[in-house]
Enzyme design. Structure first.
Site, PDB file in Angstrom:
ATOM      1  N   CYS A   8       0.866  -1.192   0.000  1.00  0.00           N
ATOM      2  CA  CYS A   8       0.000   0.000   0.000  1.00  0.00           C
ATOM      3  C   CYS A   8       0.895   1.232   0.000  1.00  0.00           C
ATOM      4  O   CYS A   8       2.045   1.168  -0.456  1.00  0.00           O
ATOM      5  CB  CYS A   8      -0.986  -0.028   1.164  1.00  0.00           C
ATOM      6  SG  CYS A   8      -0.243  -0.013   2.812  1.00  0.00           S
ATOM      7  N   ASN A  11       2.257   1.390   4.442  1.00  0.00           N
ATOM      8  CA  ASN A  11       2.558   0.099   5.103  1.00  0.00           C
ATOM      9  C   ASN A  11       2.245   0.135   6.610  1.00  0.00           C
ATOM     10  O   ASN A  11       2.922  -0.510   7.408  1.00  0.00           O
ATOM     11  CB  ASN A  11       4.010  -0.339   4.839  1.00  0.00           C
ATOM     12  CG  ASN A  11       4.325  -1.779   5.226  1.00  0.00           C
ATOM     13  OD1 ASN A  11       5.435  -2.091   5.602  1.00  0.00           O
ATOM     14  ND2 ASN A  11       3.354  -2.685   5.146  1.00  0.00           N
ATOM     15  N   CYS A  13      -1.524   0.769   7.454  1.00  0.00           N
ATOM     16  CA  CYS A  13      -2.972   0.497   7.561  1.00  0.00           C
ATOM     17  C   CYS A  13      -3.398  -0.748   6.776  1.00  0.00           C
ATOM     18  O   CYS A  13      -3.736  -1.768   7.377  1.00  0.00           O
ATOM     19  CB  CYS A  13      -3.782   1.700   7.066  1.00  0.00           C
ATOM     20  SG  CYS A  13      -3.537   3.205   8.034  1.00  0.00           S
ATOM     21  N   ARG A  14      -3.388  -0.666   5.442  1.00  0.00           N
ATOM     22  CA  ARG A  14      -3.980  -1.728   4.629  1.00  0.00           C
ATOM     23  C   ARG A  14      -3.085  -2.946   4.431  1.00  0.00           C
ATOM     24  O   ARG A  14      -3.522  -4.088   4.667  1.00  0.00           O
ATOM     25  CB  ARG A  14      -4.388  -1.171   3.240  1.00  0.00           C
ATOM     26  CG  ARG A  14      -5.540  -0.204   3.297  1.00  0.00           C
ATOM     27  CD  ARG A  14      -5.669   0.573   2.004  1.00  0.00           C
ATOM     28  NE  ARG A  14      -4.535   1.486   1.818  1.00  0.00           N
ATOM     29  CZ  ARG A  14      -4.334   2.240   0.762  1.00  0.00           C
ATOM     30  NH1 ARG A  14      -5.190   2.183  -0.255  1.00  0.00           N
ATOM     31  NH2 ARG A  14      -3.293   3.049   0.697  1.00  0.00           N
ATOM     32  N   SER A  15      -1.839  -2.743   3.972  1.00  0.00           N
ATOM     33  CA  SER A  15      -1.020  -3.931   3.638  1.00  0.00           C
ATOM     34  C   SER A  15      -0.615  -4.765   4.854  1.00  0.00           C
ATOM     35  O   SER A  15      -0.567  -5.998   4.727  1.00  0.00           O
ATOM     36  CB  SER A  15       0.186  -3.563   2.754  1.00  0.00           C
ATOM     37  OG  SER A  15       1.053  -2.648   3.363  1.00  0.00           O
ATOM     38  N   ASP A 123      -8.259   3.877   0.952  1.00  0.00           N
ATOM     39  CA  ASP A 123      -7.277   4.317   1.956  1.00  0.00           C
ATOM     40  C   ASP A 123      -8.034   4.830   3.179  1.00  0.00           C
ATOM     41  O   ASP A 123      -8.746   5.820   3.100  1.00  0.00           O
ATOM     42  CB  ASP A 123      -6.430   5.427   1.324  1.00  0.00           C
ATOM     43  CG  ASP A 123      -5.344   5.928   2.256  1.00  0.00           C
ATOM     44  OD1 ASP A 123      -5.406   5.629   3.470  1.00  0.00           O
ATOM     45  OD2 ASP A 123      -4.445   6.617   1.763  1.00  0.00           O
TER      46      ASP A 123
END
Ligand code: 4NP
Length: 154
Positions: A8, A11, A13-15, A123
């Protein structure tokens, strides 16, 4: 051994959440030894940091262990990993920009989502807690199907 890198922007939140969910799925299915996983961000703003507290909280609420430190995507990742899984189109473009070409295994996370309301994992950084549960649900669905694809293709 299949090597998977989730990417993301930050690195945090999402990934890291995508990696944690994928790891949890393979652990439960007894497939841990067949995969090596990692995550990275195209940006360097949060290098060395733990996941965002909201990602840690949504993982905890959903009984998924999460533990990672942010690092930046590097072009050498293209040689190391079989699949590079981008969270959104900006990540996808930034990866190609950083390396100069499209890796055969560069995919979008939501290519594997069966709910097709968007191509992107949104995001959640500037939003509220609800955004993190939505991201969790998207990542859970997408990774369930991604793992199915990976185990059925060979
Ligand atoms: P991520 O979220 O890409 O899912 O880790 C973000 C984290 C930090 C920032 C943006 C997105 N930031 O602008 O610092």
């Amino acid at each position: 051994m299949q090597k998977i890198l989730f990417v993301c922007l930050g690195n945090i939140c999402r990934s890291p959440l995508a990696e944690a969910i994928f790891d949890d799925l393979i652990n439960h299915k007894g497939l841990k030894d067949r995969f090596l996983t990692d995550s990275a961000g195209t940006g360097a703003y949060h290098v060395g940091e733990k996941p965002d507290p909201r990602s840690i909280e949504v993982a905890r609420k959903n009984n998924v262990p999460i533990d990672s430190r942010a690092r930046q995507f590097v072009p050498e990742d293209y040689e190391k990993f079989d699949y590079i899984v981008a969270m959104d189109q900006s990540n996808y473009r930034n990866i190609i920009h950083a390396t100069g070409y499209k890796h055969d295994g560069l995919v979008m996370m939501r290519d594997y989502d069966d709910v097709k309301d968007s191509l992107e994992v949104p995001d959640p950084y500037y939003g509220g807690d609800q955004g993190f549960q939505e991201v969790f649900d998207i990542l859970y669905r997408s990774n369930t199907n991604f793992l199915k694809f990976l185990t059925e293709k060979d």
